[in-house]
Design an enzyme around this catalytic site. Sequence first.
Site, short mmCIF file in Angstrom:
data_model
loop_
_atom_site.label_atom_id
_atom_site.label_comp_id
_atom_site.label_asym_id
_atom_site.label_seq_id
_atom_site.Cartn_x
_atom_site.Cartn_y
_atom_site.Cartn_z
N SER A 224 0.75 -1.21 -0.10
CA SER A 224 -0.09 -0.02 0.04
C SER A 224 0.70 1.34 0.04
CB SER A 224 -1.11 -0.14 1.02
OG SER A 224 -0.17 -0.18 2.30
N HIS A 252 -5.63 -4.65 -1.91
CA HIS A 252 -5.58 -3.53 -2.85
C HIS A 252 -5.72 -3.86 -4.34
CE1 HIS A 252 -4.82 0.18 -0.48
NE2 HIS A 252 -4.26 -0.69 0.38
N LYS A 283 -12.15 -1.18 -0.30
CA LYS A 283 -11.35 -0.47 -1.14
C LYS A 283 -12.24 -0.48 -2.58
CE LYS A 283 -7.50 -1.30 1.61
NZ LYS A 283 -7.62 -0.14 2.48
C1 LIG Z 1 -2.89 -3.85 2.70
C2 LIG Z 1 -3.92 -3.74 3.49
N1 LIG Z 1 -4.35 -4.63 4.27
C3 LIG Z 1 -5.72 -4.64 5.30
C4 LIG Z 1 -6.20 -3.39 5.07
C5 LIG Z 1 -7.16 -3.17 6.34
O1 LIG Z 1 -8.36 -3.15 5.53
P1 LIG Z 1 -9.84 -2.35 5.95
O2 LIG Z 1 -9.41 -0.86 5.93
O3 LIG Z 1 -10.93 -3.07 5.28
O4 LIG Z 1 -9.96 -2.67 7.10
C6 LIG Z 1 -5.67 -2.33 4.73
C7 LIG Z 1 -6.14 -1.13 4.74
O5 LIG Z 1 -5.55 0.07 4.81
C8 LIG Z 1 -4.69 -2.45 3.60
O6 LIG Z 1 -3.93 -1.59 2.93
#
Ligand SMILES: Cc1ncc(COP(=O)(O)O)c(C=O)c1O
Length: 435
Positions: A224, A252, A283
């Site tokens: 990310s 993502h 997302k």
């Molecule tokens: C790579 C990754 N995993 C997990 C999450 C967590 O997801 P959520 O925002 O749906 O709780 C995010 C959120 O930013 C993320 O970027």
Amino acid sequence: MISKSKSVKKAQSPQSPAGQPMSESWAKCYQNPSADLLAKAHEFARYLQAEREGGHDFFNREFLSPNRPRSVMRDRVTGQPRDVIMLGSNSYLGLTADPRVIEASVAAARKYGFGMGSVSLYAGTSDLHVELEHRLAKWYRCESAVIFPSGYAANVGTISALLRPGDVVVNDLFNHASINDGCRLSGARTYTYGHRNMRNLSRVLKTVTAEGASTLVITDGVFSMEGDVAPLDEIVPLVRQYGARLMLDDAHALGVIGPNGRGTAELCGVEGQVDITMGTLSKCLGGIGGCVAGCADLIDYLKFFGRSYFFSASVPAPIVAGALTVLDIIEQEPEHRESLWRCTRYMVESLKAMGYDITNTQSAIIPVVIGDENSLQAMLGELLEAGIFMNFVSFPAVPKTRCRLRMSMMAGHQQSDLDYVLETMRKLGKKYGVI
Ligand SMILES: Cc1ncc(COP(=O)(O)O)c(C=O)c1O
């Protein structure tokens, strides 16, 4: 570099007991020695106030419209609504505001109410939840899937349910915070390999599996902060060779990566070969909720041992109905993904041609390296003044000299808007000596 528990890089910055690195100013607030527990919060409030007065007002901005290529936010100076070009949303296909999605969501609210009023194991599972779980299992070429309250909860609940003290977890250096939190909660021994470094992963696996411990390798699909993609075609055989298991965080990637948007495994040609795939509804799908897909036994186990599933209310039916409709649209209308990639390619090529360092991005996340935090703050402030919204990434998420703007592209950005952003980036890049 084989490092147990923490990477060398992350250990250099102050950390919370949960192992999260913090900048010096945050650590100063956090470590406030007062006996009053709230003293740290008061000190942090003063720090935030000073930041805002210095014009660094980038967080919790109020939006008055859905996230779409042009969104409306409240101007904090005038209090008035203001149009901005949105380059800071994870709703990559812009479908969160699609009329069909809203309609499905409204219909589900009429039928099921706006929330479930229960955890999933009790009264919190509707027929829509079951349908979405089947859809996601099929999506990931797995036997079964389960919906968690969020992506964060999916990672924490899954990892802490599977790993025990004595087990081993092997993480990419840049894995998401929720993965690190799950690892800590599990009590397993945690090792970190250099980002996307397969020689390094192989060395770690050779060492830890020689001891005979149950081992789980975890990697983000799309990272990310970097926008690059895990080399799953190399990771899968390595994990098999050493008799370990593989968990993929495809938050993502869902809907965006791979010829049909089925994610990193599709892109790398290893669909059906990942033991545990985590995704999120928050997302590209534009709602909230997490999911985990794998074999049927794993999914049943997680429903009872995943504490963030067992002890937390289920995702509301209107969100589930919206997610189902987004999946339909993704499958039937590839033009949204094509538009996203067209916009992304144009931006990537133009920024590179201008001389910006945009790392090795392979996704709709474009990190634009600016340098030190002061230049980043000044530039982001001017971008916002110019009606362009993007995100701010500074130390300790990235090294102090590589603070960056984080652009997230969306399907449907107008060419004239992209050109305006690029022109503004050219002016500001020159002004701040970045290009
Ligand atoms: C790579 C990754 N995993 C997990 C999450 C967590 O997801 P959520 O925002 O749906 O709780 C995010 C959120 O930013 C993320 O970027």
